[in-house]
Motif scaffolding. Structure first.
Motif, mmCIF file in Angstrom:
data_model
loop_
_atom_site.group_PDB
_atom_site.id
_atom_site.type_symbol
_atom_site.label_atom_id
_atom_site.label_comp_id
_atom_site.label_asym_id
_atom_site.label_seq_id
_atom_site.Cartn_x
_atom_site.Cartn_y
_atom_site.Cartn_z
ATOM 1 N N PRO A 130 0.793 -1.232 0.000
ATOM 2 C CA PRO A 130 0.000 0.000 0.000
ATOM 3 C C PRO A 130 0.828 1.287 0.000
ATOM 4 O O PRO A 130 0.257 2.374 -0.057
ATOM 5 N N ARG A 131 2.147 1.166 0.075
ATOM 6 C CA ARG A 131 3.079 2.302 0.075
ATOM 7 C C ARG A 131 3.124 3.013 1.429
ATOM 8 O O ARG A 131 4.190 3.270 1.951
ATOM 9 N N SER A 132 1.996 3.376 1.994
ATOM 10 C CA SER A 132 1.995 4.046 3.300
ATOM 11 C C SER A 132 1.934 2.990 4.404
ATOM 12 O O SER A 132 1.303 1.944 4.249
ATOM 13 N N TYR A 133 2.559 3.287 5.538
ATOM 14 C CA TYR A 133 2.680 2.282 6.588
ATOM 15 C C TYR A 133 2.973 2.964 7.915
ATOM 16 O O TYR A 133 3.319 4.158 7.994
ATOM 17 N N THR A 134 2.860 2.194 8.968
ATOM 18 C CA THR A 134 3.302 2.584 10.307
ATOM 19 C C THR A 134 4.233 1.504 10.817
ATOM 20 O O THR A 134 3.893 0.308 10.775
ATOM 21 N N LEU A 135 5.402 1.910 11.299
ATOM 22 C CA LEU A 135 6.419 0.960 11.756
ATOM 23 C C LEU A 135 6.712 1.220 13.230
ATOM 24 O O LEU A 135 6.986 2.356 13.641
ATOM 25 N N ILE A 136 6.650 0.169 14.027
ATOM 26 C CA ILE A 136 6.978 0.256 15.446
ATOM 27 C C ILE A 136 8.177 -0.649 15.704
ATOM 28 O O ILE A 136 8.109 -1.865 15.499
ATOM 29 N N HIS A 159 7.662 5.071 13.505
ATOM 30 C CA HIS A 159 7.963 5.762 12.240
ATOM 31 C C HIS A 159 6.800 5.561 11.283
ATOM 32 O O HIS A 159 6.315 4.446 11.098
ATOM 33 N N LYS A 160 6.333 6.649 10.689
ATOM 34 C CA LYS A 160 5.255 6.607 9.694
ATOM 35 C C LYS A 160 5.781 7.191 8.387
ATOM 36 O O LYS A 160 6.567 8.141 8.406
ATOM 37 N N GLY A 161 5.326 6.639 7.278
ATOM 38 C CA GLY A 161 5.796 7.183 6.011
ATOM 39 C C GLY A 161 5.220 6.450 4.816
ATOM 40 O O GLY A 161 4.285 5.673 4.921
ATOM 41 N N MET A 162 5.825 6.764 3.664
ATOM 42 C CA MET A 162 5.475 6.110 2.400
ATOM 43 C C MET A 162 6.750 5.619 1.751
ATOM 44 O O MET A 162 7.789 6.288 1.820
ATOM 45 N N MET A 163 6.676 4.465 1.120
ATOM 46 C CA MET A 163 7.869 3.892 0.507
ATOM 47 C C MET A 163 7.479 3.034 -0.687
ATOM 48 O O MET A 163 6.532 2.247 -0.607
ATOM 49 N N ASN A 164 8.210 3.212 -1.772
ATOM 50 C CA ASN A 164 8.053 2.378 -2.959
ATOM 51 C C ASN A 164 9.102 1.277 -2.943
ATOM 52 O O ASN A 164 10.202 1.461 -2.394
ATOM 53 N N PRO A 165 8.798 0.128 -3.533
ATOM 54 C CA PRO A 165 9.797 -0.939 -3.604
ATOM 55 C C PRO A 165 11.032 -0.494 -4.377
ATOM 56 O O PRO A 165 10.951 0.264 -5.339
ATOM 57 N N GLY A 166 12.179 -0.953 -3.942
ATOM 58 C CA GLY A 166 13.424 -0.626 -4.623
ATOM 59 C C GLY A 166 14.612 -1.109 -3.837
ATOM 60 O O GLY A 166 14.503 -1.572 -2.692
ATOM 61 N N ASP A 167 15.801 -1.000 -4.457
ATOM 62 C CA ASP A 167 17.026 -1.441 -3.800
ATOM 63 C C ASP A 167 17.517 -0.453 -2.756
ATOM 64 O O ASP A 167 18.171 -0.829 -1.783
ATOM 65 N N GLU A 168 17.249 0.825 -2.970
ATOM 66 C CA GLU A 168 17.736 1.838 -2.048
ATOM 67 C C GLU A 168 16.926 1.824 -0.762
ATOM 68 O O GLU A 168 15.699 1.816 -0.781
ATOM 69 N N CYS A 189 10.194 -6.187 -3.946
ATOM 70 C CA CYS A 189 9.276 -7.164 -4.545
ATOM 71 C C CYS A 189 9.953 -8.525 -4.582
ATOM 72 O O CYS A 189 11.166 -8.626 -4.796
ATOM 73 N N ASP A 190 9.160 -9.531 -4.406
ATOM 74 C CA ASP A 190 9.682 -10.879 -4.513
ATOM 75 C C ASP A 190 10.078 -11.151 -5.961
ATOM 76 O O ASP A 190 9.678 -10.437 -6.877
ATOM 77 N N GLU A 191 10.866 -12.178 -6.151
ATOM 78 C CA GLU A 191 11.268 -12.553 -7.508
ATOM 79 C C GLU A 191 10.025 -12.824 -8.355
ATOM 80 O O GLU A 191 9.079 -13.465 -7.905
ATOM 81 N N ASN A 192 10.029 -12.275 -9.553
ATOM 82 C CA ASN A 192 8.937 -12.409 -10.525
ATOM 83 C C ASN A 192 7.742 -11.503 -10.224
ATOM 84 O O ASN A 192 6.688 -11.656 -10.843
ATOM 85 N N TYR A 193 7.885 -10.557 -9.262
ATOM 86 C CA TYR A 193 6.837 -9.589 -8.985
ATOM 87 C C TYR A 193 7.372 -8.176 -9.237
ATOM 88 O O TYR A 193 8.535 -7.883 -8.940
ATOM 89 N N TYR A 194 6.484 -7.309 -9.781
ATOM 90 C CA TYR A 194 6.911 -5.988 -10.206
ATOM 91 C C TYR A 194 5.854 -4.951 -9.847
ATOM 92 O O TYR A 194 4.812 -5.290 -9.291
ATOM 93 N N SER A 195 6.135 -3.685 -10.186
ATOM 94 C CA SER A 195 5.304 -2.500 -9.987
ATOM 95 C C SER A 195 5.513 -1.946 -8.583
ATOM 96 O O SER A 195 6.130 -2.594 -7.711
ATOM 97 N N ILE A 196 4.977 -0.740 -8.338
ATOM 98 C CA ILE A 196 5.163 -0.085 -7.047
ATOM 99 C C ILE A 196 4.350 -0.754 -5.951
ATOM 100 O O ILE A 196 4.516 -0.427 -4.778
ATOM 101 N N LYS A 197 3.507 -1.703 -6.334
ATOM 102 C CA LYS A 197 2.719 -2.437 -5.354
ATOM 103 C C LYS A 197 3.099 -3.919 -5.288
ATOM 104 O O LYS A 197 2.499 -4.679 -4.534
#
Length: 381
Positions: A130-136, A159-168, A189-197
């Protein structure tokens, strides 16, 4: 009978369990947290007590052994007002005891840019990220003698924020009232899965069901020699007539029934057709002067064979049949029999006819020649 039913039921149960295992064990991506440094200088808990022992009366520092520090992570939906209790809807994870009051991790990366080392927590997920999350993130002290089976809380970071999948990854620094620690987080993303979700699947394959690879966005790209939505259609040899042939593998050209040739552009004529052609399979269209079902009957026997001799006139009567109209003095199928060869006065220009066993010969006057004295010349033939 009952044994067969039991075996069948067992088989179905195994299949069901394997299906459930596949669904549970597979993920579309994962959230990764990697601890870098942890500092709890005084070895204290969140309530101000020492992890172990009592405080020194002079400097008020905890005097006994260090904390047995481990971490717990809770990942949940984005919350404007964060509640630390309740379900970790996106997943949770924890580490073993990592160290005492202060420690640091030196991590390495492999060629897939995945972090390996202690202090790492991975939370897999099986849904569209979902990109947005809450992390404790919580640091705990492990102690078998504590009043809580999980140990006692040292410090907590929200910590609260938004994050897209990526190596960084993103580095988070927490400076709490008891402890400070920093860590990096990222979504992959797991192997064979793509897109920002991480919800677009593309699995390379080279088999009956498709021949394609996946680009960085998860789009299919056909391997060389293949085309179509699933890259299942082979690209045939250039020039191959696809209406009359096709191919199962790239570069081929296999003809349909009734067609032949390297490009499947030649029809197969009716079996046994001799002097005929075809425009579609199993025809036998006769060439000029040929007839019959197999085009094997000569319609111009006279023109092809010239059977009549001794001046006979040939006439086609039926396929492969003819008639010779013989001049006077000749007879036979081909006018080959000489009866009174000179009766018809065959010699021209005053030539004198003489009968001989094979027919006749002409004695030509001066200045004429040839077999019938029809040509000017000094030599009589």
């Amino acid at each position: 009978m009952w044994n067969c039913i039991r075996i069948t039921n067992c088989f179905l149960m195994v299949c069901l369990l394997l299906t459930l295992y596949t669904k549970v064990s597979h993920s579309s991506g994962y959230f990764e947290l990697q601890l870098i440094t942890v500092q709890n200088v005084n070895g204290e808990l969140s309530d101000g007590e020492c992890c172990d022992g009592s405080r020194n009366t002079q400097d008020l520092r905890c005097s006994r052994d260090e904390c047995d520090t481990y971490f717990k992570v809770c990942l949940k939906e984005f919350q404007s007002e964060v509640t630390t209790k309740g379900a970790c809807t996106y997943g949770s994870g924890s580490t073993n005891v990592l160290g005492g009051n202060n420690f640091h991790f030196k991590n390495i990366k492999n060629n897939q840019n995945k972090i390996y080392g202690a202090g790492k927590i991975i939370i897999p997920f099986q849904f569209a990220w979902p990109r947005s999350y809450t992390l404790i993130v919580e640091a705990w002290d492990w102690d078998n003698d504590t009043r809580n089976n999980d140990g006692l809380l040292i410090d907590r970071n929200i910590h609260k924020g938004m994050m897209n999948p990526g190596d960084e990854g993103q580095t988070i620094q927490h400076n709490g009232p008891i402890a400070s620690f920093n860590y990096t987080i990222r979504v992959k993303c797991d192997e064979n899965y793509y897109s920002i979700k991480c919800n677009k699947q593309c699995r390379p394959r080279d088999d009956y069901f498709g021949h394609y690879v996946c680009d960085q966005f998860g789009n299919r790209g056909c391997m060389e020699g293949w085309m179509g939505p699933d890259c299942r259609t082979a690209i045939c040899k250039q020039g191959c007539n696809l209406l009359q042939g096709g191919c199962a593998v790239p570069g081929g050209c296999t003809c349909n029934y009734g067609w032949q040739g390297p490009f499947c552009d030649e029809c197969i004529p009716y079996p046994g057709c001799i002097h005929g052609t075809c425009s579609k399979p199993w025809q036998c269209s006769c060439e000029k002067n040929w007839g019959g079902l197999l085009c094997d009957k000569d319609l111009n026997y006279c023109g092809t064979h010239h059977p009549c001799v001794n001046g006979g006139t040939c006439m086609n009567t039926e396929p492969d049949e003819y008639h010779c109209a013989c001049p006077d003095g000749y007879s036979g199928k081909n006018c080959e029999i000489a009866e009174h060869a000179c009766v018809s006065n065959p010699c021209a220009n005053g030539g004198t006819c003489h009968e001989i066993p094979s027919g006749f010969e002409c004695q030509c006057p001066p200045g004429w020649g040839s077999h019938l004295c029809q040509r000017h010349g000094r030599v009589c033939l």
